[in-house]
Design a protein around this motif. Structure first.
Motif, PDB file in Angstrom:
ATOM      1  N   VAL A 208     -12.832 -24.510-113.150  1.00 21.17           N
ATOM      2  CA  VAL A 208     -12.190 -25.482-114.044  1.00 21.17           C
ATOM      3  C   VAL A 208     -10.892 -26.023-113.451  1.00 21.17           C
ATOM      4  CG1 VAL A 208     -11.011 -25.731-116.270  1.00 21.17           C
ATOM      5  CG2 VAL A 208     -13.293 -24.721-116.155  1.00 21.17           C
ATOM      6  N   LEU A 209     -10.137 -25.172-112.767  1.00 23.65           N
ATOM      7  CA  LEU A 209      -8.904 -25.675-112.157  1.00 23.65           C
ATOM      8  C   LEU A 209      -9.227 -26.740-111.107  1.00 23.65           C
ATOM      9  CD1 LEU A 209      -5.894 -25.723-111.780  1.00 23.65           C
ATOM     10  CD2 LEU A 209      -6.086 -23.797-110.210  1.00 23.65           C
ATOM     11  N   SER A 210     -10.271 -26.514-110.344  1.00 20.20           N
ATOM     12  CA  SER A 210     -10.690 -27.527-109.364  1.00 20.20           C
ATOM     13  C   SER A 210     -10.911 -28.854-110.054  1.00 20.20           C
ATOM     14  CB  SER A 210     -11.994 -27.092-108.675  1.00 20.20           C
ATOM     15  OG  SER A 210     -11.720 -26.064-107.769  1.00 20.20           O
ATOM     16  N   PHE A 211     -11.557 -28.800-111.219  1.00 20.84           N
ATOM     17  CA  PHE A 211     -11.839 -30.035-111.928  1.00 20.84           C
ATOM     18  C   PHE A 211     -10.555 -30.674-112.458  1.00 20.84           C
ATOM     19  CE2 PHE A 211     -12.979 -32.510-115.688  1.00 20.84           C
ATOM     20  CZ  PHE A 211     -13.871 -33.398-115.110  1.00 20.84           C
ATOM     21  N   LEU A 212      -9.689 -29.848-113.052  1.00 19.04           N
ATOM     22  CA  LEU A 212      -8.431 -30.379-113.591  1.00 19.04           C
ATOM     23  C   LEU A 212      -7.605 -31.028-112.492  1.00 19.04           C
ATOM     24  CD1 LEU A 212      -7.101 -27.608-116.008  1.00 19.04           C
ATOM     25  CD2 LEU A 212      -8.057 -29.838-116.595  1.00 19.04           C
ATOM     26  N   ALA A 213      -7.594 -30.397-111.325  1.00 22.59           N
ATOM     27  CA  ALA A 213      -6.686 -30.840-110.280  1.00 22.59           C
ATOM     28  C   ALA A 213      -7.273 -31.977-109.456  1.00 22.59           C
ATOM     29  CB  ALA A 213      -6.333 -29.655-109.372  1.00 22.59           C
ATOM     30  N   THR A 214      -8.570 -31.957-109.240  1.00 21.08           N
ATOM     31  CA  THR A 214      -9.139 -32.919-108.295  1.00 21.08           C
ATOM     32  C   THR A 214     -10.232 -33.789-108.892  1.00 21.08           C
ATOM     33  OG1 THR A 214     -10.881 -31.425-107.535  1.00 21.08           O
ATOM     34  CG2 THR A 214      -8.735 -31.258-106.439  1.00 21.08           C
ATOM     35  N   GLY A 215     -10.782 -33.395-110.029  1.00 21.81           N
ATOM     36  CA  GLY A 215     -11.843 -34.194-110.628  1.00 21.81           C
ATOM     37  C   GLY A 215     -13.223 -33.771-110.167  1.00 21.81           C
ATOM     38  N   THR A 216     -13.321 -32.794-109.255  1.00 22.92           N
ATOM     39  CA  THR A 216     -14.635 -32.266-108.864  1.00 22.92           C
ATOM     40  C   THR A 216     -14.615 -30.753-109.049  1.00 22.92           C
ATOM     41  OG1 THR A 216     -13.953 -31.972-106.582  1.00 22.92           O
ATOM     42  CG2 THR A 216     -15.022 -34.059-107.135  1.00 22.92           C
ATOM     43  N   PHE A 217     -15.803 -30.187-109.277  1.00 26.03           N
ATOM     44  CA  PHE A 217     -15.840 -28.760-109.591  1.00 26.03           C
ATOM     45  C   PHE A 217     -15.746 -27.876-108.353  1.00 26.03           C
ATOM     46  CE2 PHE A 217     -17.439 -30.314-113.678  1.00 26.03           C
ATOM     47  CZ  PHE A 217     -16.662 -29.523-114.531  1.00 26.03           C
ATOM     48  N   ASP A 218     -15.776 -28.471-107.189  1.00 23.34           N
ATOM     49  CA  ASP A 218     -15.579 -27.609-106.012  1.00 23.34           C
ATOM     50  C   ASP A 218     -14.396 -28.083-105.170  1.00 23.34           C
ATOM     51  OD1 ASP A 218     -16.647 -29.905-105.186  1.00 23.34           O
ATOM     52  OD2 ASP A 218     -18.324 -29.043-104.052  1.00 23.34           O
ATOM     53  N   GLY A 219     -13.439 -28.774-105.846  1.00 22.98           N
ATOM     54  CA  GLY A 219     -12.266 -29.270-105.123  1.00 22.98           C
ATOM     55  C   GLY A 219     -11.370 -28.127-104.658  1.00 22.98           C
ATOM     56  N   ARG A 220     -10.611 -28.407-103.605  1.00 20.41           N
ATOM     57  CA  ARG A 220      -9.723 -27.404-103.019  1.00 20.41           C
ATOM     58  C   ARG A 220      -8.351 -27.515-103.691  1.00 20.41           C
ATOM     59  NH1 ARG A 220      -8.327 -25.333 -97.573  1.00 20.41           N
ATOM     60  NH2 ARG A 220      -6.134 -25.833 -97.241  1.00 20.41           N
ATOM     61  N   VAL A 221      -7.828 -26.395-104.159  1.00 19.55           N
ATOM     62  CA  VAL A 221      -6.503 -26.395-104.762  1.00 19.55           C
ATOM     63  C   VAL A 221      -5.596 -25.504-103.925  1.00 19.55           C
ATOM     64  CG1 VAL A 221      -5.140 -25.930-106.825  1.00 19.55           C
ATOM     65  CG2 VAL A 221      -7.498 -26.712-107.050  1.00 19.55           C
ATOM     66  N   GLU A 222      -4.506 -26.067-103.476  1.00 19.08           N
ATOM     67  CA  GLU A 222      -3.621 -25.332-102.574  1.00 19.08           C
ATOM     68  C   GLU A 222      -2.772 -24.322-103.321  1.00 19.08           C
ATOM     69  OE1 GLU A 222      -2.282 -27.206 -98.827  1.00 19.08           O
ATOM     70  OE2 GLU A 222      -2.203 -28.972-100.110  1.00 19.08           O
TER      71      GLU A 222
ATOM     72  N   ALA B  99     -11.484 -23.485-107.317  1.00 21.61           N
ATOM     73  CA  ALA B  99     -10.459 -22.689-107.987  1.00 21.61           C
ATOM     74  C   ALA B  99     -10.803 -22.551-109.465  1.00 21.61           C
ATOM     75  CB  ALA B  99      -9.102 -23.371-107.839  1.00 21.61           C
ATOM     76  N   SER B 100     -10.568 -21.365-110.014  1.00 19.86           N
ATOM     77  CA  SER B 100     -10.851 -21.160-111.433  1.00 19.86           C
ATOM     78  C   SER B 100      -9.575 -21.285-112.244  1.00 19.86           C
ATOM     79  CB  SER B 100     -11.503 -19.790-111.644  1.00 19.86           C
ATOM     80  OG  SER B 100     -10.933 -18.843-110.785  1.00 19.86           O
ATOM     81  N   PHE B 101      -9.729 -21.673-113.504  1.00 11.91           N
ATOM     82  CA  PHE B 101      -8.581 -21.851-114.389  1.00 11.91           C
ATOM     83  C   PHE B 101      -8.262 -20.519-115.037  1.00 11.91           C
ATOM     84  CE2 PHE B 101      -6.710 -22.722-118.544  1.00 11.91           C
ATOM     85  CZ  PHE B 101      -5.699 -23.613-118.215  1.00 11.91           C
TER      86      PHE B 101
END
Lengths: 465, 331
Positions: A289-303, A265-267
Motif C-alpha cells: 500500500v505504501l508503494s501505491f500511496l507514494a508512487t501510484g503503482t503497487f510495486d513502486g520503489r520507496v526510498e 513497500a507496505s504501509f
C-alpha cells in the motif's frame, strides 16, 4: 536559554493554535453562506434562523483566527529575521497579496454582514457572506503557496552576492505542484471541520429534541459537508502523497518510519515499540500500500531514511538530515486516523437520519457530539507532521532552520514572548470555548426576520455590539 | 524614480492609511473610558467603529506584508530589533480585537469591565507605541554591519521617541473624538466636540514640538512643507470642530494624522532605517529592497487591487453613514 529552540516552540504553539480557528472560519463561512442562500431562495424561516444561529458561532470563532493571524505575520520578522532576509524576495509577496486580496475582502464584507441586516437588501447581504467565504479561501491559497515554497522551493535562484533566494518565476511559485495539492487538501479539510462542528452542535439539540426544524436541516448539511469534504481530502491527499514522495522523499520515509529502501513497500498501520530503526516489537502492515500511496503503482520503489540521509549528505554536505521520526510517524497516523473516524461518524449519521429519521439512543448522539474534536486533532497533527518532517530544513534544500533564527534576539526575550503568548492564548482559549459552548446550547433566534422592516433613525439597530 | 522608490511611497501610503483609519478607532477605544458615562453610551461608541475597525486593521497587515515583500531587510531588522514594543502591540491588538466581539456575549459586571479594560488599553498602548516606533525609525537605531539591531529595549525609549508616542496618542484620541462627534447624536456628540477641543490643543502642542524636533534633526525642505500642512490641518480641524462642522473637522483631523506620518516618511527617505553607529550600516531604499522582479509584480497587484479595496471599503462607510445615539442601541 536556546533562542532557536524557543523560537521553534513559539512558532509551533502559535501556528497550531491559530489553525484551530482558521478551519472553522473557512468551513463555517461556506456553510453559513449556503444556509443564507437557502433562506433567500426559499424564504423558509428555518434557514434564516439557522443562518443567524451558526453565524453567531462563526463570529465568536472568527475574531480569534484574525488576531492570532497578525502574530503569524509579525513573527517571521521578530523571531526569524535571517529567514526573512533569505526568502523575503519570494515569501513576502504571497503574504502581501494575501492581505490585499483576501483579508480586506473578508474583514470588510464581514463587517457589512454582521451589521448590515437592516441596511442591505437580502441578496446584497447574502453576497457579503459569499465574499467573506471567497476571501477566506483566497487567503488559504496564498499562505499555502508561501508554505509550499518552504516545502519545495521553485521559481527561485540563490544569489551568492546578496546571499539570498531571489525570485525568477512568480507563476512557478503560485503554480507550485505542492500548493496545487495542499490547497484542496486543506480547504476540503476545513469543510470537514465546519461540517463536523455543525453536526456535533445539531446533535446536541436533536438529542434533546429541541428546535427540530432548524437542527435537522443543519445536521444533514453538516453531515453532507463532512462527506463531501472528506472525499476532497482523500483525493487531494492521495495526490499530495505522490507529490511529497517526489519533492521530499525524506518526509514520506519519515511518515512511515521506513529506514531501508523497499520495493514494494507496505504501509505500516501502527507500530508498538521503538521507531529508531531497530526491530519493532510489533508492527501491523498492509503489503504494497505504501508503494501505491507514494508512487501510484503497487510495486513502486520507496526510498528509506538511511539511504536518503546518505544521499542528502552527498548532496548538501555533512550533517544529519533525518527529522524526528516518531513525530512524523505518529503525526501522519493521527491525521489520517482522526479524519477517517470523522467520516465514519458522518456516514453512520447520514444512514441513521435518512428520510427524516432521528435515532432514539442517547449514545449515538453522544458519539456525534464528541466527534467535534476529530477535525481539530487531524489538522493539528497534519501541520505538525508536515512542518516537523521537513526538518532540519526551513526551506527544503536551501536553508536550515537553525540558520533562519534572529541572531540579535536573546533567548530570554524569546522566552518572555513565549510565556506571554502562552498565557494570553491559554486564557483566550478558555474564554472562547466557554462562549462557543454557551452559544451552541442556545435556541436559534426566533424574532422576526431582520431586514424585513428597515429600522428608522430612532429605532434600535437590528444588531449591535 | 526607481521601483524601490515607488515601493517606499507604497509602504508609506499603507502606513498613512493605517494611521488615518485605525487612528480614529484607537481614539474611540480610549474614549470608551474617557467620554462614555454609562454602558449604553459605551456601546454607542463601540458601535460607531464596530463594522469597520477590522478592515482598518488590515491596512497594518498589508503594510507589514508589503514591507516583508518589498524591503525584506527593513522588515527583518525592524521587527527583530523592535521586538518587545511589537510584542506589546500584538498583545494589545489581540485582546482588543476579541473584546469588541466578546464584551456583549455574557451578562455580568466583571465580564464587561474586563473587556472594557481590554478595549481601553488595547487602543491606548498601540496608539502610543506606534509613535515611539516610528520616531525611532526616523531617529535611527544602533545597527551593526549585518543590519542587526544591537541597542536593546531601553534605548528605544528616548525623549524624542516618547514625545513621538505622546503625539500619536493625543492625535489619535483627538481624531477619534472628532469621529465620535461626526458619528453620534445627542449629548454624546456635544461632549465629544468639547472633549475634542481640549484634547486637540494638547495634540497640537505635542505635534508642534515633535515635528519641529523632527524637522531640525532629520528634516529637509520637503518634510518642512508637509509638517506645515499637518499643523495647518490640525488648526483648521480644531476651528471647524469648534463651529460644529463635524465632517470637515474629521477630514482635516485625518489630514493632520496623514501629513504628520508623511512628514516622518519624507524625513526618513532615502533611508528606511538609519544606523546611529555608522552611516554605512544604514538601511536604505536601495540596499533593503527586494529584486526589481518582485517589486514589478507587486506593483501590478497593487495598481489593480488597491483602488478596488478603496472602493469597497469606502462603500462600507457609506452604508454605515448614519449617526448613532443611545436610542439606537438594542437592549
Amino acid at each position: 536559554m536556546d533562542a532557536l529552540l524557543l523560537a521553534r516552540l513559539q512558532f509551533g504553539i502559535t501556528t497550531v493554535y491559530h489553525f484551530l480557528f482558521v478551519p472553522v472560519t473557512i468551513g463555517m463561512s461556506v456553510l453559513v453562506a449556503l444556509l443564507e442562500t437557502a433562506w433567500v431562495r426559499t424564504g423558509k424561516a428555518r434557514y434564516l434562523r439557522a443562518t443567524r444561529f451558526w453565524g453567531k458561532l462563526f463570529l465568536i470563532n472568527f475574531g480569534m483566527g484574525l488576531v492570532t493571524g497578525i502574530v503569524q505575520e509579525f513573527q517571521f520578522g521578530m523571531n526569524w529575521s535571517d529567514y526573512s532576509r533569505f526568502v523575503g524576495d519570494i515569501f513576502g509577496a504571497p503574504l502581501a497579496i494575501e492581505a490585499l486580496l483576501a483579508f480586506f475582502l473578508e474583514s470588510t464584507f464581514l463587517g457589512l454582514w454582521i451589521f448590515g441586516w437592516d441596511r442591505l437588501p437580502a441578496k446584497a447581504h447574502l453576497a457579503c457572506m459569499w465574499l467573506v467565504a471567497i476571501g477566506t479561501i483566497l487567503s488559504a491559497y496564498f499562505i499555502l503557496a508561501a508554505n509550499s515554497f518552504m516545502q519545495h522551493p521553485v521559481g527561485t535562484r540563490y544569489n551568492p552576492q546578496t546571499r539570498r533566494a531571489e525570485l525568477t518565476d512568480f507563476g512557478a511559485v503560485l503554480g507550485n505542484k505542492v500548493v496545487l495539492a495542499t490547497f484542496p487538501h486543506t480547504v476540503f479539510g476545513c469543510l470537514v471541520t465546519g461540517g463536523v462542528l455543525m453536526t456535533a452542535v445539531a446533535a446536541w439539540h436533536l438529542a434533546r429534541r429541541r428546535s427540530l426544524e432548524v437542527f435537522r436541516a443543519s445536521l444533514r448539511l453538516g453531515l453532507a459537508a463532512t462527506l463531501v469534504g472528506f472525499v476532497g481530502v482523500l483525493i487531494s491527499g492521495d495526490l499530495l502523497g505522490k507529490v511529497m514522495t517526489e519533492t521530499q522523499p525524506m518526509k514520506m520515509a519519515a511518515a512511515e518510519a521506513l529506514y531501508e529502501t523497499r520495493q514494494p513497500a507496505s504501509f505500516s498501520v501502527l507500530t508498538i515499540g521503538t521507531l529508531d530503526g531497530s526491530k519493532p516489537v510489533y508492527q501491523l502492515e498492509v503489503p504494497r500500500v505504501l508503494s501505491f500511496l507514494a508512487t501510484g503503482t503497487f510495486d513502486g520503489r520507496v526510498e528509506g531514511i538511511n539511504d536518503l540521509n546518505a544521499e542528502y549528505r552527498h548532496r548538501y554536505g555533512p550533517g544529519d538530515y533525518r527529522p524526528v521520526i516518531p513525530v512524523a510517524y505518529w503525526g501522519f497516523r493521527v491525521m489520517i486516523g482522526a479524519g477517517v473516524l470523522a467520516v465514519l461518524v458522518a456516514l453512520a449519521g447520514l444512514w441513521l437520519t435518512r428520510r427524516g429519521r432521528l435515532p432514539g439512543r442517547r449514545w449515538v448522539w453522544t458519539v456525534a457530539i464528541w466527534s467535534v474534536v476529530l477535525p481539530f486533532i487531524a489538522h493539528s497533527a497534519g501541520w505538525i507532521f508536515t512542518e516537523m518532517a521537513r526538518q532540519p530544513w526551513v526551506v527544503f534544500s536551501l536553508l536550515e532552520t537553525r540558520h533562519g533564527v534572529s541572531p540579535s534576539v536573546p533567548g530570554g526575550t524569546v522566552l518572555a514572548s513565549l510565556i506571554v503568548f502562552t498565557l494570553v492564548y491559554g486564557a483566550l482559549a478558555v474564554v472562547e470555548v466557554g462562549l462557543m459552548l454557551r452559544y451552541a446550547r442556545k435556541d436559534p433566534p426566533d424574532d422576526p426576520p431582520p431586514g424585513s422592516t428597515p429600522s428608522g433613525d430612532d429605532q434600535p439597530m437590528a444588531f449591535a455590539y | 524614480m526607481e521601483l524601490h522608490d515607488l515601493w517606499f511611497v507604497a509602504i508609506a501610503t499603507l502606513f498613512v492609511g493605517y494611521f488615518f483609519l485605525e487612528g480614529f478607532d484607537f481614539g474611540v477605544g480610549v474614549l470608551t473610558q474617557a467620554l462614555a458615562r454609562d454602558d449604553t453610551e459605551r456601546r454607542v461608541l463601540i458601535n460607531t467603529i464596530a463594522p469597520v475597525w477590522d478592515g482598518n486593521e488590515v491596512w497594518l497587515i498589508t503594510a507589514g506584508g508589503a514591507m516583508f515583500a518589498a524591503f525584506p531587510e527593513w522588515y527583518a531588522s525592524l521587527f527583530s530589533g523592535f521586538y518587545l514594543p511589537l510584542l506589546l502591540i500584538l498583545v494589545a491588538l489581540i485582546v482588543r480585537g476579541v473584546a469588541f466581539e466578546y464584551r456583549g456575549k455574557r451578562e455580568g459586571r466583571s465580564w464587561r469591565r474586563n473587556w472594557d479594560l481590554a478595549i481601553f488599553f488595547g487602543s491606548l498602548v498601540p496608539a502610543f507605541l506606534w509613535g515611539v516606533a516610528f520616531a525611532n525609525i526616523v531617529r535611527g537605531v544602533a545597527l551593526d554591519d549585518r543590519h542587526l539591531y544591537t541597542g536593546g529595549f531601553w534605548a528605544l525609549l528616548n525623549v524624542y521617541s516618547l514625545i513621538g508616542g505622546v503625539t500619536t496618542l493625543l492625535l489619535f484620541i483627538y481624531h477619534g473624538a472628532v469621529f465620535t462627534a461626526l458619528k453620534t447624536s445627542g449629548g454624546l456628540r456635544d461632549r465629544a466636540e468639547r472633549l475634542a477641543g481640549q484634547v486637540g490643543l494638547g495634540a497640537a502642542v505635542a505635534a508642534v514640538v515633535f515635528l519641529i524636533w523632527t524637522q531640525t534633526r532629520h528634516g529637509s525642505a520637503a518634510s518642512g512643507g508637509t509638517a506645515i500642512v499637518a499643523a495647518l490641518a490640525l488648526v483648521g480641524s480644531l476651528v471647524l470642530n469648534r463651529i460644529g462642522r463635524d465632517g470637515w473637522a474629521f477630514a482635516l483631523s485625518g489630514g493632520a494624522v496623514a501629513f504628520a506620518a508623511i512628514t516622518l516618511f519624507v524625513a526618513l527617505y532615502p533611508d528606511v532605517l538609519p544606523s546611529t553607529v555608522d552611516p554605512a550600516n544604514s538601511l536604505t531604499v536601495a540596499n533593503a529592497a527586494a529584486t526589481d522582479k518582485t517589486l514589478g509584480i507587486m506593483t501590478w497587484v497593487a495598481v489593480i487591487f488597491l483602488p478596488l479595496v478603496l472602493i469597497y471599503q469606502g462603500w462600507t462607510y457609506w452604508v454605515f453613514r448614519r449617526r448613532i445615539g443611545v436610542q439606537n442601541i438594542p437592549a
